[in-house]
Scaffold this motif. Structure first.
Motif, PDB file in Angstrom:
ATOM      1  N   GLY A 209       0.777  -1.132   0.081  1.00  0.00           N
ATOM      2  CA  GLY A 209       0.045  -0.214   0.004  1.00  0.00           C
ATOM      3  C   GLY A 209       0.755   1.337   0.017  1.00  0.00           C
ATOM      4  N   GLY A 256      -8.008  -0.755   6.248  1.00  0.00           N
ATOM      5  CA  GLY A 256      -7.238   0.456   6.719  1.00  0.00           C
ATOM      6  C   GLY A 256      -6.685   1.255   5.657  1.00  0.00           C
ATOM      7  N   GLU A 257      -6.002   2.353   5.957  1.00  0.00           N
ATOM      8  CA  GLU A 257      -5.694   3.196   4.840  1.00  0.00           C
ATOM      9  C   GLU A 257      -4.803   2.659   3.897  1.00  0.00           C
ATOM     10  OE1 GLU A 257      -2.873   6.439   6.416  1.00  0.00           O
ATOM     11  OE2 GLU A 257      -2.334   5.266   8.223  1.00  0.00           O
ATOM     12  N   HIS A 258      -3.921   1.661   4.147  1.00  0.00           N
ATOM     13  CA  HIS A 258      -3.249   1.234   3.028  1.00  0.00           C
ATOM     14  C   HIS A 258      -3.796  -0.152   2.517  1.00  0.00           C
ATOM     15  CE1 HIS A 258      -0.326   3.975   4.364  1.00  0.00           C
ATOM     16  NE2 HIS A 258      -0.225   3.406   5.434  1.00  0.00           N
ATOM     17  N   SER A 259      -4.917  -0.547   2.763  1.00  0.00           N
ATOM     18  CA  SER A 259      -5.658  -1.595   2.301  1.00  0.00           C
ATOM     19  C   SER A 259      -5.822  -1.516   0.499  1.00  0.00           C
ATOM     20  CB  SER A 259      -6.748  -2.021   2.794  1.00  0.00           C
ATOM     21  OG  SER A 259      -7.774  -1.034   2.715  1.00  0.00           O
ATOM     22  N   GLN A 262      -9.119   0.539   0.119  1.00  0.00           N
ATOM     23  CA  GLN A 262      -9.177   1.829   0.209  1.00  0.00           C
ATOM     24  C   GLN A 262      -8.216   2.585  -0.830  1.00  0.00           C
ATOM     25  OE1 GLN A 262     -10.102   4.040   3.118  1.00  0.00           O
ATOM     26  NE2 GLN A 262     -10.181   5.094   1.325  1.00  0.00           N
ATOM     27  N   ASP A 263      -7.377   1.736  -1.359  1.00  0.00           N
ATOM     28  CA  ASP A 263      -6.645   2.202  -2.643  1.00  0.00           C
ATOM     29  C   ASP A 263      -7.580   2.300  -3.901  1.00  0.00           C
ATOM     30  OD1 ASP A 263      -3.824   2.465  -4.374  1.00  0.00           O
ATOM     31  OD2 ASP A 263      -5.370   1.028  -5.233  1.00  0.00           O
ATOM     32  N   ASP A 266      -9.959   5.493  -3.405  1.00  0.00           N
ATOM     33  CA  ASP A 266      -9.024   6.650  -3.784  1.00  0.00           C
ATOM     34  C   ASP A 266      -8.972   7.003  -5.131  1.00  0.00           C
ATOM     35  OD1 ASP A 266      -9.062   6.925  -0.911  1.00  0.00           O
ATOM     36  OD2 ASP A 266      -6.798   6.199  -0.704  1.00  0.00           O
ATOM     37  N   SER A 279     -17.503   5.146  -1.506  1.00  0.00           N
ATOM     38  CA  SER A 279     -17.214   4.784   0.038  1.00  0.00           C
ATOM     39  C   SER A 279     -17.158   3.067  -0.209  1.00  0.00           C
ATOM     40  CB  SER A 279     -18.264   4.949   1.090  1.00  0.00           C
ATOM     41  OG  SER A 279     -18.085   6.438   1.267  1.00  0.00           O
ATOM     42  N   ASN A 282     -17.701  -1.456   5.192  1.00  0.00           N
ATOM     43  CA  ASN A 282     -16.819  -2.084   6.195  1.00  0.00           C
ATOM     44  C   ASN A 282     -17.419  -2.887   7.093  1.00  0.00           C
ATOM     45  OD1 ASN A 282     -14.911  -2.690   8.259  1.00  0.00           O
ATOM     46  ND2 ASN A 282     -13.948  -0.457   8.084  1.00  0.00           N
TER      47      ASN A 282
END
Length: 579
Positions: A209, A256-259, A262-263, A266, A279, A282
Motif C-alpha cells: 500500500g 485500513g488506509e493502506h488496504s 481503500q486504494d 481513492d 465509499s 466495512n
C-alpha cells in the motif's frame, strides 16, 4: 537424403517410398529412397465444413490443402499473443451446462460436438512469443484487437497437426470481419433510479500500500504492473456509472488506509465526476490475532462492496458468514442494505464468490467431478447457495425488506445446481430473463458461459428494468492485459492501453433498477394515498361497468363491485374519504 535430389515445387507430382509412422501424433513418411518426380498437375482444394464428422475425419484431412467457404467464428484467442494462434469454430461455442441440465443427453451431445467444432488458425511460425502477432490484419495492438465473436473468411490452407491440435496454415492471408465491436459503456435501457454491478477484478493486490511489497501472492508482480492494472480497473468501474458495486478477488488485507479496497476507492474518487463519491462497506471484522489485519475469511482474496454515497446510504448492519460452508474457499458472503437518498426506498445486496471448479484432494469423494458437466466441488457450491438463501431470509442486516439481490461469481453456469437452488428459493435469474440462454461472462478453452450472476427476489424482479453483461474482458485476447512478461519493450507499449478492455478475465454484470415503493392497496390514481378521488374513480368504474383490475377486489370475494367501494372507504389514508 541424397544431396542431388531436387526439392519438389508446388504442382509437382512425386512418388515417395518409405515407412508411415506417427511422430507426436503427426503422420509422416520416413523416405527410404529419393523422391521420384512424375510430372506436374493442377489441383483443387478439398472443401471443409465444420464441425468435423468425426475424429477420423480430422485425421483423414491431415496434410491436405483445404478451402473453408463459410465464415468461421473466433472462439478462442487465449494463445494469440503467446503462440500467434486462434481457435475457430462454426458459431460461438457455449459451455453445455450454460444451456442444458447437468448430466443430460443434451450436455453429452454438445460436449462431443464442441470437440469436433474447432480448428486452430496458425500463423505458420514456430516458437513462443512471436515478434510480430500477425492476426488480425495489420497486427495485434491494444487498439487493433481480435475479439471472440469476430469472424474469419477467405480461409484456404494446409491442415496440420501439432501440439495435440488440428491446424490450418493459410496459403494466403485470411479476411477478418470485426462484427463483435467493443462497447464503450454498458448498453442499458434508460430510466430507473439505481444501477448495481458485480465485477471480478482479478486479484487486485496493492502490495504494502506504500508502493512496495511486490510480488504479492496474487495479481501484479511489481509496482509498474499494478499501476497498469489499477488504471484499467478504475476506467472500467468509472465507465459503469454504477451506484452499488460488488467486487470479487479483492486482496484480503483489511480495511485500513493502506488496504487494497481503500486504494481502489481513492483512485475512483480522484477521477469521479460531480455527484459521485465512493465509499466502501466495512463489515467491522475482528482483527486477526497473528497479523493484526481485519481478515474476511481465511482466503487470500475477499468479496467487497463500494457505493456512491451521493446516491445511496448504508442502513442496518453489515453482515457476513464465515461458518460452514464458507470456511474454506467459498469466500465469506457479505450483505448490506442500502437506502436511496431520493426516496428512502431500501434493498439488500449480497455479494458472493463460491468455490471454483478446480479439483483437489481435500474435498472428499462427494466433491469430486461427477462427470455431469459441473466440475469439482459442485456439492460445496450447492451448500453455499442454500446457506446464502437461508441466511437472507433471516434479514441479517436487520432491515426487513423483501427486495434482495444476490450477485457475484458463483462459479456455476446457468443450468447448474447452485443456480437452480437459488431459483428454487424464489429468486429470478436476471441474465436469463433479460438476455436469454446465450449469455456469457467468462470464456474457458474456447467455450463461453455465465459464471457471474444476478438473482433477484420476486419483489425486486418486478422493479428491474434491464441487465447487461458488459463484454470488456471475456472476448479480448489475454495478452492485452496489464502484465509485462513475455513482451518486448515495444509490445509492453503497443499491447497496452489504460482503457477498460481486458481489465480482468470476467465481464461485469450491470443491472438497472427502478426502486419504488410498493403500490398502496386501493390507490387508484397512484398518488401515494387512498382518498375521495380514488373512491369516486372506483365508484364510476363499477357503475359504468368498465374493466377493473382484480387488484381492486379489496374485500377478497373474487369480484370487484360496490362492496369494494365501501371497503375502500374504510382503508382511506386521508380524512373525509367518504365525503
Amino acid at each position: 537424403n541424397n544431396a542431388n535430389t531436387v526439392l519438389p515445387e508446388q504442382g509437382d507430382i512425386v512418388r515417395v517410398l518409405g515407412l508411415v509412422s506417427e511422430y507426436y501424433g503427426k503422420t509422416q513418411i520416413e523416405a527410404t529412397e529419393d523422391l521420384l518426380q512424375c510430372g506436374t498437375t493442377t489441383f483443387d482444394a478439398v472443401s471443409l465444413t465444420l464441425p468435423f464428422n468425426s475424429v477420423d475425419a480430422q485425421e483423414s484431412l491431415e496434410g491436405m490443402y483445404v478451402s473453408i467457404n463459410e465464415a468461421l467464428t473466433v472462439t478462442d484467442n487465449y494463445n494469440l499473443g503467446r503462440y500467434g494462434e486462434v481457435t475457430l469454430s462454426n458459431g460461438r461455442l457455449y459451455v453445455p451446462t450454460n444451456l442444458y441440465s447437468p448430466g443430460s443427453s443434451e450436455v453429452a451431445n454438445l460436449t462431443a460436438q464442441n470437440v469436433l467444432n474447432k480448428i486452430t488458425l496458425d500463423d505458420g511460425v514456430n516458437g513462443q512469443n512471436p515478434e510480430n502477432i500477425i492476426y488480425p490484419t495489420g497486427g495485434l495492438t491494444a487498439l487493433n484487437t481480435l475479439r471472440t465473436g469476430d469472424t474469419v473468411t477467405n480461409l484456404n490452407g494446409v491442415i496440420d497437426f501439432s501440439f495435440s491440435l488440428y491446424r490450418i496454415i493459410p496459403s494466403e492471408p485470411p479476411v477478418f470481419n470485426f462484427i463483435n465491436s467493443r462497447a464503450i459503456t454498458p448498453d442499458l435501457t434508460s430510466g430507473g433510479n439505481l444501477t448495481i454491478a458485480s465485477f471480478n477484478v482479478l486479484n487486485y493486490f496493492n502490495g504494502d500500500g506504500l508502493g512496495g511489497g511486490y510480488p504479492t501472492s496474487r495479481g501484479a508482480d511489481n509496482a509498474e504492473e499494478f499501476a497498469r492494472q489499477r488504471d484499467k480497473i478504475i476506467t472500467a468501474i468509472s465507465s459503469m456509472n454504477a451506484d452499488i458495486i460488488g467486487l470479487l478477488e479483492m486482496e484480503n488485507d483489511g480495511f485500513g488506509e493502506h488496504s487494497a479496497i481503500q486504494d481502489l476507492v481513492d483512485g475512483l474518487n480522484a477521477v469521479a465526476p460531480s455527484g459521485v463519491n465512493y465509499s466502501f462497506v466495512n463489515p467491522d471484522v475482528p482483527a486477526d490475532e497473528v497479523s493484526g489485519i481485519e481478515l474476511l475469511g481465511g482466503d487470500q482474496i475477499k468479496v467487497a462492496m463500494i457505493y456512491n454515497n451521493q446516491k445511496v446510504t448504508e442502513v442496518g448492519t453489515t453482515a457476513y458468514l464465515t461458518q460452514f460452508p464458507f470456511e474454506y474457499h467459498n469466500r465469506p458472503p457479505m450483505a448490506q442494505s442500502f437506502a436511496l437518498i431520493d426516496n428512502d426506498e431500501k434493498l439488500t445486496v449480497a455479494i458472493n464468490h463460491f468455490r471454483s471448479k478446480g479439483c483437489s484432494a481435500s474435498g472428499g469423494v462427494e466433491n469430486e467431478d461427477q462427470q455431469d458437466g459441473q466440475g469439482c466441488y459442485n456439492l460445496r457450491r450447492v451448500q453455499a447457495a442454500q446457506a446464502t438463501v437461508n441466511w437472507l431470509t433471516q434479514n441479517p442486516t436487520g432491515i426487513e425488506d423483501e427486495d434482495i439481490l444476490i450477485i457475484g461469481d458463483l462459479n456455476a453456469y446457468n443450468k447448474e445446481d447452485p443456480i437452480t437452488t437459488i431459483k428454487g428459493a424464489g429468486y429470478t435469474n436476471l441474465t436469463e430473463k433479460f438476455e436469454g440462454d446465450l449469455t456469457y461472462s467468462y470464456s474457458y478453452q474456447g467455450e463461453t458461459g455465465t459464471l457471474d450472476h444476478a438473482l433477484a427476489s420476486s419483489s425486486l424482479t418486478e422493479q428491474v428494468i434491464d441487465l447487461t453483461q458488459w463484454h470488456i474482458n471475456a472476448d479480448e485476447p489475454v495478452i492485452l492485459d496489464y502484465n509485462t512478461e513475455y513482451k518486448t519493450e515495444d509490445k509492453v507499449i503497443s499491447l497496452y492501453n489504460n482503457d477498460a478492455y481486458r481489465a480482468s478475465d470476467h465481464d461485469p454484470v450491470v443491472i438497472r433498477v427502478n426502486l419504488m415503493a410498493s403500490a398502496l392497496k386501493g390507490d387508484w390514481d397512484l398518488d401515494g394515498d387512498v382518498d375521495i378521488s380514488d373512491v369516486r374513480a372506483l365508484t364510476l368504474a363499477v357503475q359504468t361497468r368498465l374493466p377493473i383490475d382484480i387488484a381492486f377486489d379489496l374485500n377478497n370475494d373474487g369480484v370487484v363491485n360496490i362492496l369494494d367501494v365501501r371497503f375502500m372507504m374504510t382503508i382511506c389514508t386521508k380524512a373525509r374519504c367518504a365525503a
